[in-house]
Design a protein around this motif. Structure first.
Motif, PDB file in Angstrom:
ATOM      1  N   LEU A  11      60.057  13.729  12.112  1.00 43.55           N
ATOM      2  CA  LEU A  11      61.320  13.359  11.846  1.00 43.55           C
ATOM      3  C   LEU A  11      62.232  13.889  12.711  1.00 43.55           C
ATOM      4  CD1 LEU A  11      63.306  11.814   9.756  1.00 43.55           C
ATOM      5  CD2 LEU A  11      63.508  13.723   8.109  1.00 43.55           C
ATOM      6  N   LYS A  12      62.249  14.822  13.209  1.00 45.10           N
ATOM      7  CA  LYS A  12      63.246  15.549  14.012  1.00 45.10           C
ATOM      8  C   LYS A  12      63.267  14.861  15.557  1.00 45.10           C
ATOM      9  CE  LYS A  12      62.550  20.271  12.309  1.00 45.10           C
ATOM     10  NZ  LYS A  12      61.755  21.320  12.755  1.00 45.10           N
ATOM     11  N   LYS A  13      62.159  13.797  15.774  1.00 51.44           N
ATOM     12  CA  LYS A  13      61.882  13.234  16.976  1.00 51.44           C
ATOM     13  C   LYS A  13      62.578  11.980  16.796  1.00 51.44           C
ATOM     14  CE  LYS A  13      57.549  15.685  17.816  1.00 51.44           C
ATOM     15  NZ  LYS A  13      56.207  15.592  17.815  1.00 51.44           N
ATOM     16  N   PHE A  14      62.969  11.574  15.641  1.00 50.08           N
ATOM     17  CA  PHE A  14      63.423  10.244  15.320  1.00 50.08           C
ATOM     18  C   PHE A  14      64.332   9.760  16.613  1.00 50.08           C
ATOM     19  CE2 PHE A  14      65.690   7.053  12.197  1.00 50.08           C
ATOM     20  CZ  PHE A  14      65.041   6.031  12.596  1.00 50.08           C
ATOM     21  N   ALA A  15      65.336  10.369  17.094  1.00 45.83           N
ATOM     22  CA  ALA A  15      66.154  10.019  18.114  1.00 45.83           C
ATOM     23  C   ALA A  15      65.594   9.764  19.349  1.00 45.83           C
ATOM     24  CB  ALA A  15      67.159  11.420  18.397  1.00 45.83           C
ATOM     25  N   TYR A  20      62.257   5.005  25.238  1.00 43.36           N
ATOM     26  CA  TYR A  20      61.336   3.916  25.530  1.00 43.36           C
ATOM     27  C   TYR A  20      62.160   2.742  25.587  1.00 43.36           C
ATOM     28  CZ  TYR A  20      56.984   6.202  25.360  1.00 43.36           C
ATOM     29  OH  TYR A  20      55.918   7.155  25.547  1.00 43.36           O
ATOM     30  N   GLN A  21      63.207   2.478  24.727  1.00 46.12           N
ATOM     31  CA  GLN A  21      64.126   1.492  24.804  1.00 46.12           C
ATOM     32  C   GLN A  21      65.548   1.896  24.370  1.00 46.12           C
ATOM     33  OE1 GLN A  21      66.234  -0.887  24.384  1.00 46.12           O
ATOM     34  NE2 GLN A  21      65.025  -2.371  25.751  1.00 46.12           N
ATOM     35  N   LYS A  22      66.182   2.654  25.316  1.00 45.98           N
ATOM     36  CA  LYS A  22      67.654   3.232  25.012  1.00 45.98           C
ATOM     37  C   LYS A  22      68.912   2.257  24.206  1.00 45.98           C
ATOM     38  CE  LYS A  22      70.950   6.528  26.698  1.00 45.98           C
ATOM     39  NZ  LYS A  22      71.945   6.026  25.918  1.00 45.98           N
ATOM     40  N   ASP A  26      70.085   2.845  20.807  1.00 49.37           N
ATOM     41  CA  ASP A  26      71.927   3.051  20.717  1.00 49.37           C
ATOM     42  C   ASP A  26      72.348   2.299  19.403  1.00 49.37           C
ATOM     43  OD1 ASP A  26      71.600   5.327  22.348  1.00 49.37           O
ATOM     44  OD2 ASP A  26      72.314   4.089  24.016  1.00 49.37           O
ATOM     45  N   LYS A  27      72.056   0.875  19.667  1.00 46.95           N
ATOM     46  CA  LYS A  27      72.567  -0.200  19.004  1.00 46.95           C
ATOM     47  C   LYS A  27      72.052   0.176  17.229  1.00 46.95           C
ATOM     48  CE  LYS A  27      73.388  -3.830  21.941  1.00 46.95           C
ATOM     49  NZ  LYS A  27      72.992  -5.248  22.655  1.00 46.95           N
ATOM     50  N   PHE A  28      70.832   0.609  17.230  1.00 42.11           N
ATOM     51  CA  PHE A  28      70.193   0.901  15.876  1.00 42.11           C
ATOM     52  C   PHE A  28      71.233   1.941  15.327  1.00 42.11           C
ATOM     53  CE2 PHE A  28      67.610   3.569  13.492  1.00 42.11           C
ATOM     54  CZ  PHE A  28      67.245   2.746  12.343  1.00 42.11           C
ATOM     55  N   TRP A  31      74.625   1.452  14.355  1.00 40.39           N
ATOM     56  CA  TRP A  31      74.592   0.460  13.043  1.00 40.39           C
ATOM     57  C   TRP A  31      74.202   1.229  11.931  1.00 40.39           C
ATOM     58  CZ3 TRP A  31      69.641  -1.000  10.763  1.00 40.39           C
ATOM     59  CH2 TRP A  31      70.243  -1.891   9.599  1.00 40.39           C
ATOM     60  N   TYR A  32      73.441   2.026  12.060  1.00 40.96           N
ATOM     61  CA  TYR A  32      72.749   2.892  10.979  1.00 40.96           C
ATOM     62  C   TYR A  32      73.724   3.571  10.437  1.00 40.96           C
ATOM     63  CZ  TYR A  32      69.185   5.690   8.297  1.00 40.96           C
ATOM     64  OH  TYR A  32      68.546   6.148   7.244  1.00 40.96           O
ATOM     65  N   GLY A  33      74.517   4.381  11.301  1.00 39.19           N
ATOM     66  CA  GLY A  33      75.639   5.166  10.888  1.00 39.19           C
ATOM     67  C   GLY A  33      76.719   4.436  10.227  1.00 39.19           C
ATOM     68  N   GLU A  34      76.954   3.303  10.811  1.00 41.98           N
ATOM     69  CA  GLU A  34      78.119   2.616  10.120  1.00 41.98           C
ATOM     70  C   GLU A  34      77.663   1.911   8.521  1.00 41.98           C
ATOM     71  OE1 GLU A  34      80.971   1.924  11.726  1.00 41.98           O
ATOM     72  OE2 GLU A  34      81.865   0.505  10.008  1.00 41.98           O
ATOM     73  N   VAL A  35      76.391   1.982   8.448  1.00 43.87           N
ATOM     74  CA  VAL A  35      75.993   1.279   7.103  1.00 43.87           C
ATOM     75  C   VAL A  35      76.363   2.290   5.951  1.00 43.87           C
ATOM     76  CG1 VAL A  35      73.668   1.025   5.814  1.00 43.87           C
ATOM     77  CG2 VAL A  35      74.383  -0.254   7.989  1.00 43.87           C
TER      78      VAL A  35
END
Lengths: 111, 340
Positions: A11-15, A20-22, A26-28, A31-35
């Motif tokens: 879980l700590k490696k989620f970021a 592999y696809q920055k 970043d967009k995800f 968006w996740y934070g905004e949600v």
């Protein structure tokens, strides 16, 4: 290589998915934070929804994260379990609702 | 059990080797641009009357309980009064254990009030029902204009009783109602009643304002209770709570959470920068938690209340270890709640 499919440490490696696809990562994360920000629903309410959904999608990382979030936000064990039951009811109901399709097909195929 | 100070300090030291995410607290301060972590004043004089308590809570950092005999004597209290008087320290914050169980408690409170000090008493509420001699404490508090800071882990019985013991929630509710009946927490009386919340496990607190609104709503709706402010406090990884973290295999993850939530603004508002903490035996510490780790302000004669030297205290280096991450996580944590 870990010998289990799920490892809590991962879980700590989620970021790291950004390795592999920055741009998409970043967009995800933006968006996740905004949600989960306070909006028409509070961040606290969204955490309880997330707990129910985490069970429905059976994500152990999400279950860990949103159990902690719900405890932190003062939800009781009863409230958390009721939320899980809501998820289970929708999942179970969805299965049973699909049985109408089975019944339709039975009726179509049989004399 | 990691109850002795050496084992606790060793565990707090080892965490920096176990986890790459946990630097030494001093290094974290430096990385955040804080190179000067020294006192900015001396506003609060916190006195710990000892380990004697009518309860034995699971999270208690003092390791207090009914069988303890370590309590402050009257001579040490006299030294405390001399210090606050001579150096114009405005706030006397009395804690324990259950400080009310010290036979000189009422005398000390009255002497502080004679000196016109703001007196805070950290009360567990159930003490009111622990013997006839304690039933009138709410009246005593009101007569002496004492500010009461009452512990209440949560606004529901199950979660409170799990931390503090069966029946504690009901007794706490009755205690709060007694304080309300004596004017505490009510508009216009000037009698301040603040509650302290700490999480009932290995997780951090929700924002103080959010929890305060919920506590106010639920306690009023259920029991007609009113109060002034809610202080959220982080469970510090010392004493019984440290032992719990290690037994439950939550130690590393909990400290990592504290480190990840490190807030330099909270660090600059840390309570140790504006207070001194006196142990039951008169030794001086930067805070109540350093007492439990036996991290005295110094190893020379200035470390005892009988030799209190305000100049030395104001110019000391605050003693820190990895438990200090508890006070600097998120919005911060102190005896007065959030600091950022």
């Amino acid at each position: 290589m870990e010998k289990t499919y799920y490892n809590a440490e991962d879980l700590k490696k989620f970021a790291d998915i950004g390795d592999y696809q920055k741009e998409m990562a970043d967009k995800f994360f933006d968006w996740y934070g905004e949600v989960f920000n306070d909006g028409a629903l509070s961040g606290k309410e969204k955490g309880l929804i997330a707990l129910a959904v985490a069970h429905v999608v059976q994500c152990p990382y999400c279950i860990d994260a949103y159990t902690t979030d719900c405890l932190r936000n003062g939800y009781s064990e009863q409230q958390m379990m009721e939320a899980v039951h809501v998820g289970a009811a929708i999942k179970g109901g969805a299965i049973l609702a699909h049985s109408v399709q089975m019944m339709n097909k039975v009726k179509n195929l049989t004399l | 059990m990691v109850s002795d100070t050496d084992s606790q300090l060793k565990a707090l030291d080892e965490i920096t080797r176990i986890s790459k995410q946990v630097p030494y607290f001093m290094d974290k301060l430096a990385l955040s641009g804080i190179n000067n972590f020294n006192p900015v004043g001396l506003e609060i004089f916190q006195v710990n009357f000892g380990k004697l308590c009518n309860q034995a809570c699971k999270h208690c950092h003092v390791n207090a309980g009914p069988s303890h005999t370590e309590i402050m004597d009257r001579r040490t209290m006299e030294y405390c009064l001399e210090a606050v008087n001579k150096h114009n320290i405005p706030v006397v914050d009395i804690t324990g254990g259950a400080p009310e169980m010290n036979p000189n408690f009422r005398w000390f409170v009255k002497e502080c009030r004679k000196l016109d000090k703001r007196v805070i008493v950290r009360c567990n509420l159930t003490i009111f029902f622990s013997g006839d001699e304690y039933n009138d404490l709410p009246v005593f508090f009101a007569e002496n204009r004492v500010e009461v800071v009452a512990s209440l882990p949560f606004y529901s019985a199950d979660r409170t009783d799990r931390v503090r013991g069966k029946g504690v929630f009901d007794a706490s509710v009755r205690g709060l109602q007694m304080l309300n009946a004596n004017g505490y927490g009510r508009n216009g009386t000037g009698l301040v009643l603040n509650l302290v919340y700490n999480p009932s496990g290995a997780f951090l607190s929700a924002p103080q304002k959010q929890l305060e609104e919920e506590f106010k709503r639920e306690l009023y709706k259920g029991y007609g209770i009113v109060f002034n402010n809610l202080y959220t406090m982080t469970n510090m990884p010392v004493s019984r709570f440290l032992d719990y973290l290690m037994r439950s295999d939550n130690y590393v993850a909990y400290i990592e959470n504290l480190v990840n939530a490190f807030n330099p603004v909270a660090a600059m508002g840390a309570m140790c920068l504006n207070m001194i903490s006196v142990n039951w035996d008169g030794y001086l510490y930067d805070c109540d938690f350093n007492q439990m780790l036996d991290l005295k302000v110094s190893q020379n004669r200035n470390n005892h209340i009988s030799n209190f030297d305000a100049e030395f205290i104001l110019n000391r280096n605050v003693k820190v270890s990895q438990h200090c991450y508890g006070c600097t996580a998120g919005a911060g944590s102190s005896c007065g709640g959030s600091t950022a």
